[in-house]
Design an enzyme around this catalytic site. Structure first.
Site, PDB file in Angstrom:
ATOM      1  N   SER A  85       0.844  -1.188   0.000  1.00 47.76           N
ATOM      2  CA  SER A  85       0.000   0.000   0.000  1.00 47.76           C
ATOM      3  C   SER A  85       0.887   1.249   0.000  1.00 47.76           C
ATOM      4  CB  SER A  85      -0.942  -0.052   1.209  1.00 47.76           C
ATOM      5  OG  SER A  85      -1.944   0.947   1.134  1.00 47.76           O
ATOM      6  N   GLU A  98      -9.387  -5.464  -3.663  1.00 45.26           N
ATOM      7  CA  GLU A  98      -8.757  -4.413  -2.854  1.00 45.26           C
ATOM      8  C   GLU A  98      -9.806  -3.516  -2.190  1.00 45.26           C
ATOM      9  OE1 GLU A  98      -5.451  -3.885  -2.483  1.00 45.26           O
ATOM     10  OE2 GLU A  98      -4.437  -4.791  -4.198  1.00 45.26           O
ATOM     11  N   HIS A 115      -7.804  -5.582   0.339  1.00 45.83           N
ATOM     12  CA  HIS A 115      -6.543  -4.884   0.551  1.00 45.83           C
ATOM     13  C   HIS A 115      -5.908  -5.328   1.865  1.00 45.83           C
ATOM     14  CE1 HIS A 115      -3.907  -1.461  -0.309  1.00 45.83           C
ATOM     15  NE2 HIS A 115      -4.065  -1.001   0.922  1.00 45.83           N
TER      16      HIS A 115
END
Length: 571
Positions: free
Chosen positions: A196, A317, A411
């Site tokens: 990320s 995600e 995610h």
């Protein structure tokens, strides 16, 4: 932490760094050193300034516990049920941790340097999911880094240099280059990795002129090299300044109580999200550490020459951005308003979401919006990066769905498998109980191979667009598919979708599994998929979802309404 000239237990490992000796701990056969300062505390006259070297110390400094974490707001209650973020108080927050199986200069082991995620506003190296023992167990020296966050690390001011948090990361990488040999690492075999915001940071650093020669490989998990628009970051600072009733300068912000600064940051940032954007903190082009767009620099081949790249994403995600607040149903109900927000966020016309609807006719608004935004923010730039570096890039997709309702393969879900820390309570918060160890073996093994050899164990990126699929049941080949006699489908090419190849029980290689969606970002392809004639000669029946899509002023108003509805309270 003050140095302790005495050693209470001579069995503890001691290593000398350029600034003094540190005493770690032996834990299950691994030497662990925590909280080692790589730069001086970034407060007082150093606040909002580039990092400076730490003061040397005499004697032996204890490195048995995690060092202070950077100032940060806590996760909202909705996100805290899924994500852990420990807080360790103290000013000496520019510190790092080392796990090593063999401390000493003779070992010359490969090194993995980890930059945590958290939207550049949260996270730390103390999150238990990031425990480095499994990498050390498998012959890798693992280093995890704390760096400045939020306005302290990424505020943009007229009276201070940009990107101090990124400069912290560079200072940590330089510390590794100078110091890691004493811990058993090889400074010429460093892999820089992150997830990320950590992946975005890693991608920017491998494009930075000052970082060349400090790494050999990089892993970018769910984050591409990216530079924010300067005005987007300035708006965040200006809104904070307006609420604090102070000038938007580093000098004025440094005089504000730290807790008040964090509360204001959290309040201003709550209306921003990966789905609909808004003002946020991010890395910017600064003419120095980031002289140009980092993605373009890497695509042009101007940086990270000869470096191997491992790139990828998770299948769903967006679900971590929507599910915690119960927002998936809300986005579905908002329909055209949510779609308008996604179009504004992605700077695209209606032909793109129509193409997604044509490819996935049973999908709801939340899924269409989520996958559009994911493709635009993550998959498209990572795909471009792999295309520019065939033969030295490897691409993966994590597809195992969480056992917690609604999250899917969201995610950050892959982290517990990459680190082989699925047994921790913190991993279970996101994955649920009973996550498959076989999947951790497959993913952790692939990452270990990549760090050690540069090859994770499947085909490098090329014309056929191979993508390693982790955690998804292997699809059956088409009845008329030609095979090579061993179960592998031959003649596959981009867009052909999943095929059998290199199956290990928890992963297989697919060819072009995302090509149809990514092709929609050209107008001609989107129109063709949606059934529209490119020359305008005909059009399909209008989908109800697109009948009332707001535009112009109405669109901007719709996006503001969605942000304020509570539908985008982010991480």
């Amino acid at each position: 932490m003050a140095a302790d000239p005495t050693d209470p237990d001579p069995r503890h490992p001691v290593v000398t760094t350029p600034y003094g000796a540190v005493r770690g701990r032996h834990e299950n056969g691994i030497a662990v050193f925590r909280g080692i300062p790589y730069a001086a505390p970034p407060f007082g006259p150093r606040r909002f300034r580039p990092p400076e070297p730490p003061d040397p110390w005499d004697g032996v400094r204890d490195a048995g516990a995690f060092g202070p974490t950077a100032p940060k707001p806590r996760y909202s209650e909705a996100f805290a049920q899924y994500l852990s973020d420990p807080v360790v108080p103290g000013d000496d927050c520019l510190n790092l941790n080392v796990w090593t199986p063999e401390p000493g200069p003779a070992a010359r082991l490969p090194v993995l340097v980890w930059l945590h995620g958290g939207a550049l506003t949260r996270g730390s190296s103390a999150v238990p999911v990031y425990d480095g023992r499994a990498f050390a167990r498998d012959g890798i020296v693992f280093v995890s880094v704390n760096y400045r966050l939020g306005v302290e690390g990424y505020g943009l001011f007229p009276d201070a240099p940009a990107n101090p948090g990124l400069r912290d990361q560079l200072a940590a990488l330089q510390w590794v280059h100078r110091s890691i040999g004493a811990f058993g690492g090889d400074p010429d075999r460093v892999t820089l990795a992150g997830q990320s915001a950590g992946a975005i940071s890693a991608g920017v650093l491998i494009a930075a002129p000052q970082a060349q020669g400090l790494f050999r490989r990089a892993v970018l998990q769910s984050g591409p090299p990216e530079a924010f628009e300067r005005d987007k970051v300035r708006r965040m600072v200006r809104r904070m300044a307006a609420r604090l009733k102070v000038p938007a300068t580093a000098e004025a912000f440094a005089a504000v109580d730290r807790d008040l600064l964090l509360r204001t940051q959290a309040d201003v940032g709550r209306l921003s999200s990966p789905v609909l954007g808004g003002p946020a903190f991010g890395i910017v082009v600064d003419g120095d550490l980031v002289p140009r767009d980092p993605l373009q620099a890497l695509i042009d081949g101007d940086a990270a020459v000869g470096a191997d790249l491992l790139l990828g994403w998770t299948r769903d995600e967006y679900r971590l951005w929507l599910v915690p607040g119960g927002l998936t149903d809300r986005v579905d109900r908002l329909g055209p308003v949510a779609l308008a927000g996604a179009m504004a966020r992605c700077h695209c016309g209606h032909e793109v979401p129509r193409g997604y609807r044509a490819l996935h006719p049973g999908a709801g608004t939340a899924e269409i919006v989520g996958q559009m935004v994911t493709d635009n923010l993550l998959r498209r730039p990572l795909h471009r990066l792999a295309e520019a570096r065939p033969g030295s890039s490897w691409v993966y997709e994590f597809a195992w769905p969480s056992l917690r309702p609604g999250l899917g393969a969201c995610h950050a879900l892959e982290l517990g498998f990459v680190f082989d820390t699925g047994e921790t309570a913190e991993s279970a918060k996101l994955a649920g109980g009973g996550a498959p160890q076989e999947l951790a073996d497959a993913m952790h093994g692939a990452w270990t191979r990549f760090v050690t050899t540069g090859d994770p164990g499947w085909e490098a990126w090329g014309a056929a667009h191979p993508v390693r699929m982790f955690g998804e049941p292997e699809p059956e080949p088409e009845p008329d598919a030609e095979t090579d006699g061993g179960g592998e489908v031959v003649g596959a090419g981009p867009g052909d979708g999943p095929v059998r190849h290199d199956v290990d029980g928890m992963s297989y290689t697919a060819y072009g599994p995302r090509d149809r969606e990514l092709a929609l970002w050209t107008a001609e392809a989107a129109a063709a998929v949606a059934g529209e004639a490119v020359d305008g000669a005909g059009a399909p029946p209008v989908d109800p979802l697109f009948r009332k899509v707001p535009r112009g002023t109405e669109l901007r108003s719709a996006v503001r309404r969605l942000r304020r509805s509570g539908g985008v309270k982010g991480r």
